[in-house]
Motif scaffolding. Sequence first.
Motif, mmCIF file in Angstrom:
data_model
loop_
_atom_site.group_PDB
_atom_site.id
_atom_site.type_symbol
_atom_site.label_atom_id
_atom_site.label_comp_id
_atom_site.label_asym_id
_atom_site.label_seq_id
_atom_site.Cartn_x
_atom_site.Cartn_y
_atom_site.Cartn_z
ATOM 1 N N UNK A 1 -48.791 -28.560 45.146
ATOM 2 C CA UNK A 1 -47.820 -29.611 45.418
ATOM 3 C C UNK A 1 -47.501 -29.687 46.911
ATOM 4 N N UNK A 2 -47.361 -28.533 47.548
ATOM 5 C CA UNK A 2 -47.069 -28.502 48.988
ATOM 6 C C UNK A 2 -48.192 -29.143 49.795
ATOM 7 N N UNK A 3 -49.443 -28.800 49.458
ATOM 8 C CA UNK A 3 -50.585 -29.373 50.161
ATOM 9 C C UNK A 3 -50.655 -30.886 49.934
ATOM 10 N N UNK A 4 -50.371 -31.315 48.702
ATOM 11 C CA UNK A 4 -50.397 -32.748 48.382
ATOM 12 C C UNK A 4 -49.328 -33.503 49.156
ATOM 13 N N UNK A 5 -48.159 -32.906 49.307
ATOM 14 C CA UNK A 5 -47.077 -33.548 50.068
ATOM 15 C C UNK A 5 -47.460 -33.686 51.535
ATOM 16 N N UNK A 6 -48.064 -32.647 52.090
ATOM 17 C CA UNK A 6 -48.509 -32.731 53.481
ATOM 18 C C UNK A 6 -49.514 -33.867 53.667
ATOM 19 N N UNK A 7 -50.413 -34.003 52.721
ATOM 20 C CA UNK A 7 -51.392 -35.090 52.794
ATOM 21 C C UNK A 7 -50.709 -36.448 52.663
ATOM 22 N N UNK A 8 -49.671 -36.509 51.826
ATOM 23 C CA UNK A 8 -48.959 -37.772 51.605
ATOM 24 C C UNK A 8 -48.251 -38.255 52.861
ATOM 25 N N UNK A 9 -47.694 -37.322 53.626
ATOM 26 C CA UNK A 9 -46.968 -37.713 54.838
ATOM 27 C C UNK A 9 -47.894 -37.876 56.033
ATOM 28 N N UNK A 10 -49.210 -37.767 55.824
ATOM 29 C CA UNK A 10 -50.169 -38.057 56.876
ATOM 30 C C UNK A 10 -50.584 -36.888 57.726
ATOM 31 N N UNK A 11 -50.298 -35.654 57.280
ATOM 32 C CA UNK A 11 -50.708 -34.474 58.035
ATOM 33 C C UNK A 11 -52.147 -34.124 57.666
ATOM 34 N N UNK A 12 -52.968 -33.797 58.651
ATOM 35 C CA UNK A 12 -54.373 -33.498 58.430
ATOM 36 C C UNK A 12 -54.523 -32.140 57.745
ATOM 37 N N UNK A 13 -54.827 -32.157 56.445
ATOM 38 C CA UNK A 13 -54.950 -30.923 55.676
ATOM 39 C C UNK A 13 -56.172 -30.131 56.104
ATOM 40 N N UNK A 14 -57.271 -30.831 56.388
ATOM 41 C CA UNK A 14 -58.497 -30.139 56.776
ATOM 42 C C UNK A 14 -58.290 -29.308 58.044
#
Length: 284
Positions: free
Chosen positions: A88-101
């Motif tokens: 969920x934390x990783x998904x939220x970061x992706x949702x707000x536009x943070x580069x997960x990779x």
Amino acid sequence: MDKNVKEAASTFGDKLFDQKMWIELGSTGLKIILIFVIASVVIKVGKAAVGNMLKIKTKSRLRISERRENTLVKLLQNIITYSIYFIAFVTILSTVGIDIKGILAGAGILGVAVGFGSQNLVKDVIAGFFVIFEDQFSVGDEVKINSFEGKVEEIGLRTTKVLNWTGELYIIPNGSITEVTNYSIYNSTAVVDFTINYEGDLDKVERAIELLLTTLPKKYEEIIDTPKLLGIEQFNGEEVVFRITAETIPLKNWYIARQIRRELKVELDRQLPEIKNTESHQEE
């Protein structure tokens, strides 16, 4: 200066009343809330599924003891909780536009850098798995771990918590566990040494004791079988020490030993008043 302030205020006002921006913020907020809701539901369903799965296992031929079931349920539920919250934390970061990779790549490099410093953590986790799956001890067991003795309150992947009967809570890293004594698996044995001062017929004393011992299993449900009078353990002058053993359910040896000493004192005073009881002591 005033012109710059006016331009900044104008830009801020434009952004404040930018409908598109507010729609995007609202959409992002709703997505975050939805992610939390879905994560909570998945965690609840996962915990319930783990509990039901192990209950079904206990009804099948491959039976799991209740003590081990409680430990596995709590461990698996914790793993599910941590895993879902991480996703969920990783998904939220992706949702707000943070580069997960980029973060994951950086985390990989950082992981290599700190890997040498986390050897103890890895050791604790591996040791925790072996403790659980080898069923060395479970939640609720009375144990002695290294020099710490008490009741197991919680078993985690990294630490084990043991509550002493006087109230101290010991938190023991799993990797440091070298010796384990589990008092809750097998029946216990109460060993009572009963000292008397007597110069008369020892056969009469033994018969009185054996007759008393035959009545104890009906009186104390903690006793598995009729206690045994092993005979004279030692003597010194007028003092004679008799040894009695009794098999009990786990952890009830101390209680039964105290009750046997009391029963002996009362019965021998009643039947054989010529006996002078001296100090009684117990070895467990």
